[in-house]
Design an enzyme around this catalytic site. Structure first.
Site, mmCIF file in Angstrom:
data_model
loop_
_atom_site.group_PDB
_atom_site.id
_atom_site.type_symbol
_atom_site.label_atom_id
_atom_site.label_comp_id
_atom_site.label_asym_id
_atom_site.label_seq_id
_atom_site.Cartn_x
_atom_site.Cartn_y
_atom_site.Cartn_z
ATOM 1 N N TYR A 18 2.930 9.767 -0.065
ATOM 2 C CA TYR A 18 3.991 9.122 0.731
ATOM 3 C C TYR A 18 5.369 9.391 0.117
ATOM 4 O O TYR A 18 6.397 9.192 0.761
ATOM 5 C CB TYR A 18 3.794 7.603 0.850
ATOM 6 C CG TYR A 18 2.498 7.154 1.513
ATOM 7 C CD1 TYR A 18 1.650 8.072 2.129
ATOM 8 C CD2 TYR A 18 2.126 5.815 1.520
ATOM 9 C CE1 TYR A 18 0.460 7.666 2.712
ATOM 10 C CE2 TYR A 18 0.942 5.400 2.119
ATOM 11 C CZ TYR A 18 0.108 6.326 2.700
ATOM 12 O OH TYR A 18 -1.064 5.917 3.282
ATOM 13 N N HIS A 26 -7.621 9.453 -1.912
ATOM 14 C CA HIS A 26 -6.996 9.327 -0.586
ATOM 15 C C HIS A 26 -7.826 9.959 0.528
ATOM 16 O O HIS A 26 -7.845 9.485 1.657
ATOM 17 C CB HIS A 26 -5.612 10.002 -0.632
ATOM 18 C CG HIS A 26 -4.680 9.539 0.430
ATOM 19 N ND1 HIS A 26 -3.326 9.497 0.249
ATOM 20 C CD2 HIS A 26 -4.874 9.091 1.691
ATOM 21 C CE1 HIS A 26 -2.737 9.046 1.348
ATOM 22 N NE2 HIS A 26 -3.665 8.797 2.237
ATOM 23 N N LYS A 54 -2.746 5.922 -4.232
ATOM 24 C CA LYS A 54 -3.846 6.849 -3.930
ATOM 25 C C LYS A 54 -3.615 8.231 -4.534
ATOM 26 O O LYS A 54 -2.470 8.694 -4.624
ATOM 27 C CB LYS A 54 -4.001 7.008 -2.406
ATOM 28 C CG LYS A 54 -4.028 5.689 -1.656
ATOM 29 C CD LYS A 54 -4.245 5.850 -0.172
ATOM 30 C CE LYS A 54 -3.917 4.574 0.569
ATOM 31 N NZ LYS A 54 -2.498 4.451 0.931
ATOM 32 N N ASP A 61 0.832 -1.194 0.000
ATOM 33 C CA ASP A 61 0.000 0.000 0.000
ATOM 34 C C ASP A 61 0.873 1.252 0.000
ATOM 35 O O ASP A 61 1.653 1.472 0.923
ATOM 36 C CB ASP A 61 -0.882 0.002 1.264
ATOM 37 C CG ASP A 61 -1.817 1.188 1.306
ATOM 38 O OD1 ASP A 61 -2.872 1.134 0.647
ATOM 39 O OD2 ASP A 61 -1.491 2.192 1.984
#
Ligand code: NAP
Length: 287
Positions: free
Chosen positions: A52, A113, A81, A47
């Site tokens: 990120y 997200h 996302k 994930d």
């Protein structure tokens, strides 16, 4: 992991019940070591997210490490996302950018997200129009096969209701915060009724919940670690989890969930901890 360790999405595709969370894993070396340990421990789902900042590192590590573990792209399941800054008009370009950063031909599951848009106030109704625009872009990329499944994250029951009433392609999954202190009963029921997979994040309360006295007592009683108890509590209810760790021993520990079970008393004690506590941001005020 055992054969009971996956769920089938409404697209007909299987997704592992235990995926590897990558939030806060950064830098090529840290990502590479963690992904190697995760593949070795049996994780087949990963994930990530545009925000990120590690899609490229994750993609590189997977491309390099899959052959070492005797695996191919088809053996793994990647989620990414859409970042809140790209909600609405920027959604299609952002999703294609994620595909390219990962260096893959497609993403298995792509999520919106967050229900809000960066720079738009939480109570501003523009958020709703942008969510609709993003969903239309995801539907198009899903039809083209670039995104094999599409879904959402951090949506509340109200956001889910609007989406389900207006979509052409229903969401395959909702990823949201879920642990004994945040059981999300209404949201889970709504997902179950609509055939939307409900997936947990921050099952360990970002590492805080493993220190809760009740969790520690239950763990002692079943001779498991607090993290295993928290993760088992979710998967025993059929809820997929995404534990994150940068530590190879913990990475292994967090997958050893299918050779024990929690008895009804233990489940009840854990579920009784529900006090609606969010370790992450609470999305309930986003219009
Ligand atoms: P989490 O998995 O609940 O907790 C991670 C923390 O727990 C880290 O500090 C980790 O430290 C520690 N930890 C891991 N295994 C442990 C163990 N066995 N014993 C004790 N401590 C342990 O938190 P999270 O990262 O917030 O959530 C997991 C994943 O869900 C994320 O990585 C991300 O992929 C996803 N997520 C999604 C959203 C969203 O908005 N959609 C939000 C949050 C998270 P070490 O690394 O030092 O082991």
């Amino acid at each position: 992991m055992s054969s009971t360790s996956s769920v089938v999405l409404n697209t007909g595709v299987s997704m592992p019940l235990v995926g590897f969370g990558t939030y806060k894993l950064c830098g090529s070396e840290e990502v590479y070591i963690a992904v190697d340990a995760a593949l070795q421990a049996g994780y087949r789902a990963f994930d990530t997210a545009a925000v990120y900042g590690n899609e490229a590192e994750l993609g590189r590590a997977l491309r390099d490490l899959l052959p070492k573990h005797g695996l191919t792209r088809e053996d793994i399941f990647i989620t990414s996302k859409l970042g809140p800054k790209d909600q609405g008009e920027g959604a299609m370009e952002a999703a294609l950018h994620s595909v390219s950063e990962l260096g893959m031909d497609y993403i298995d599951l792509y999520l919106i997200h967050w229900p809000g848009t960066q720079g738009v106030a939480v109570g501003n109704p523009c958020n709703q129009g942008n969510r609709a625009g993003s969903w239309a872009a995801l539907e198009e990329l899903h039809a083209q096969g670039k995104l094999r499944a599409i879904g959402v994250s951090n949506y509340t029951p109200a956001h889910m209701k609007t989406l389900l009433q207006s979509c052409r392609t229903p969401p395959a999954l909702l990823q949201t915060e879920f642990h004994p202190r945040l059981c999300q009963t209404e949201l889970r029921r709504a997902c179950e009724e609509q055939g939307v997979c409900f997936q947990a994040y921050s099952s360990l309360g970002k590492g805080e919940l493993v220190k809760h006295p009740v969790v520690m007592e239950v763990a002692k009683g079943c001779e498991r670690t607090p993290a295993q108890v928290l993760l088992r509590w979710a998967v025993q209810q059929g809820v997929p989890v995404l534990p994150k760790s940068s530590n190879p021993t913990r990475i292994r520990e967090n997958t050893a969930l299918f050779d024990f079970s929690l008895d009804a008393g233990a489940v009840e004690r854990l579920t009784a901890l529900d006090d609606g506590h969010n370790y992450c941001r609470d999305p309930s005020e986003v219009a």
